[in-house]
Design an enzyme around this catalytic site. Structure first.
Site, PDB file in Angstrom:
ATOM      1  N   ARG A 152       0.785  -1.241   0.056  1.00 40.15           N
ATOM      2  CA  ARG A 152      -0.029  -0.029   0.118  1.00 40.15           C
ATOM      3  C   ARG A 152       0.842   1.214   0.034  1.00 40.15           C
ATOM      4  NH1 ARG A 152      -3.004   1.934  -2.616  1.00 40.15           N
ATOM      5  NH2 ARG A 152      -3.926  -0.304  -2.611  1.00 40.15           N
ATOM      6  N   LYS A 179       1.541  24.807  -4.652  1.00 39.31           N
ATOM      7  CA  LYS A 179       0.301  24.336  -3.838  1.00 39.31           C
ATOM      8  C   LYS A 179       0.538  22.900  -3.997  1.00 39.31           C
ATOM      9  CE  LYS A 179      -2.485  28.024  -5.390  1.00 39.31           C
ATOM     10  NZ  LYS A 179      -3.905  28.646  -6.454  1.00 39.31           N
ATOM     11  N   LYS A 195       3.291  39.322  -4.622  1.00 42.31           N
ATOM     12  CA  LYS A 195       1.823  38.982  -4.873  1.00 42.31           C
ATOM     13  C   LYS A 195       0.855  40.053  -4.422  1.00 42.31           C
ATOM     14  CE  LYS A 195       0.291  34.631  -4.791  1.00 42.31           C
ATOM     15  NZ  LYS A 195       0.281  34.333  -6.166  1.00 42.31           N
ATOM     16  N   GLU A 239       2.920  40.100  -9.284  1.00 45.65           N
ATOM     17  CA  GLU A 239       1.775  39.538  -9.842  1.00 45.65           C
ATOM     18  C   GLU A 239       0.966  40.790 -10.200  1.00 45.65           C
ATOM     19  OE1 GLU A 239      -0.702  36.477  -7.682  1.00 45.65           O
ATOM     20  OE2 GLU A 239      -1.835  38.413  -7.161  1.00 45.65           O
ATOM     21  N   ASP A 273      -2.449  37.449 -13.491  1.00 42.56           N
ATOM     22  CA  ASP A 273      -3.597  36.582 -12.695  1.00 42.56           C
ATOM     23  C   ASP A 273      -4.876  36.548 -13.073  1.00 42.56           C
ATOM     24  OD1 ASP A 273      -3.804  34.697 -10.542  1.00 42.56           O
ATOM     25  OD2 ASP A 273      -4.476  36.382  -9.300  1.00 42.56           O
TER      26      ASP A 273
END
Length: 284
Positions: free
Chosen positions: A103, A138, A170, A200, A221
Site C-alpha cells: 500500500r 500548492k 503577490k 503579480e 493573474d
C-alpha cells in the site's frame, strides 16, 4: 530527454515515515497471521488506466526497506506512457515483505503518476505553442520535491520550490507594502543579483506600472484571454510572462495562443486524480 532521478537520500525519509505510519505499533498483523514466513511470491505492478508513470523509486524503496531481498525489475520507467493492463515493473521476493509494503508503494506510485498524467494532458493540449506548463507551491506538505518531480515526468516544468529561491510579489505584498513601486524597489535592494523578481498583476494598468521597474517576470493573474493577449503585446519581450488562474486542458490552448511564456497550474499537484495502478499476484 531522460528524466533525472531524485537522490535516494531525499526519498528515504518520506518512505520510512509512510511505512512507519502504516506499521503502527504491532506491524502487519494480517500478513503475519495469514502468510507463511518463507513464502516466495511473484507479482507485477500493472497499470489499470492509460497514463504516465512517476514515483517508481519511492515504490521500490518501500519494498526494499521492508526486506532488501525483494527484487524489482522495471519495464516502464518514470516518464513512460503506459496503457491499461501494461506491466510497469515486476516485484519478486519474500511474500510477507511485498504485502507489507504494497500500500505504501502504491500510494506514492499512484499519486505521483496521477500528477504526471495530468501534466502530460496539459502539455499535449498546448503542443502547438511554445508556452511551458509549470506547477506552483500548492503541494502536499512534505511531498513538494517528489510532486514537482512528477510534474517533470509529465513533461512540465517547475516554478520556484519555496519562499527562498525567488521573489514573487503577490497582491497582499503589494497592498501591505503600499504599492507595486515600493514593493519592487524594496525587493531589488534586498536580494543578490542571482535572485529573480516576479510581480503579480491583475490589470493592464498594474502591468504598465510594474514594467517601468523592469521585473524579471510578470504573473498575469486571472486575466481573460483577450486581456492576456493585450498584456503580452504590452510586455513585448521585456519580461517573462506567466498566466495563472483555474486553467484546464480545455482552456489551456487559448491561453497558450496569447503568446505567454508560462502557464502555471496549481491543481496539478494539489488535486490531480491518481493513476490507478495495482499489484497483481502471478504465482510463487
Amino acid at each position: 530527454m531522460k528524466l533525472a532521478p531524485l537522490p535516494a537520500i531525499m526519498l528515504e525519509p518520506l518512505v520510512r515515515a509512510a511505512l512507519l505510519e502504516d506499521l503502527g505499533r504491532a506491524g502487519d498483523i494480517t500478513t503475519e497471521a495469514t502468510v507463511a514466513k518463507y513464502h516466495h511470491a511473484k507479482t507485477v505492478l500493472a497499470a489499470r488506466q492509460t497514463g504516465v508513470v512517476a514515483g517508481l523509486d519511492l515504490a521500490m524503496l518501500a519494498f526494499r526497506l521492508i526486506n532488501p531481498d525483494v527484487e524489482i525489475s522495471v519495464g516502464r520507467p518514470d516518464g513512460s506512457n503506459v496503457v491499461e493492463g501494461e506491466v510497469i515493473a515486476s516485484v519478486v521476493g519474500p511474500a510477507r515483505a511485498i504485502l507489507t509494503a504494497e500500500r505504501t508503494a502504491l500510494n506514492f506510485l499512484c499519486h505521483l503518476s496521477g500528477i504526471a498524467t495530468a501534466t502530460a494532458s496539459i502539455v499535449a493540449a498546448v503542443r502547438e505553442h511554445p508556452a511551458k506548463i509549470t506547477c506552483t507551491r500548492k503541494t502536499t506538505p512534505g511531498l513538494r520535491a517528489v510532486e514537482k518531480y512528477a510534474v517533470r515526468a509529465g513533461g512540465g516544468a517547475n516554478h520556484r520550490f519555496g519562499l527562498d529561491d525567488a521573489i514573487l510579489i503577490k497582491d497582499n505584498h503589494i497592498a501591505i507594502a503600499g504599492g507595486i513601486r515600493t514593493a519592487i524597489e524594496r525587493a531589488r535592494v534586498s536580494v543578490g543579483h542571482l535572485v529573480k523578481i516576479e510581480v503579480e498583476v491583475d490589470t493592464l494598468a498594474q502591468l504598465e506600472e510594474a514594467l517601468a521597474l523592469a521585473p524579471d517576470a510578470v504573473l498575469l493573474d486571472n486575466m481573460s484571454v483577450d486581456k492576456l493577449r493585450q498584456a503580452v503585446a504590452l510586455v513585448a519581450g521585456r519580461a517573462i510572462t506567466e498566466a495563472s488562474g483555474r486553467i484546464t486542458a480545455a482552456t489551456a490552448p487559448a491561453v497558450a495562443a496569447t503568446g505567454v511564456d508560462l502557464i502555471s497550474i496549481g491543481w496539478l499537484t494539489h488535486s490531480a486524480p491518481i493513476l490507478d495502478i495495482g499489484l497483481d499476484y502471478r504465482g510463487s
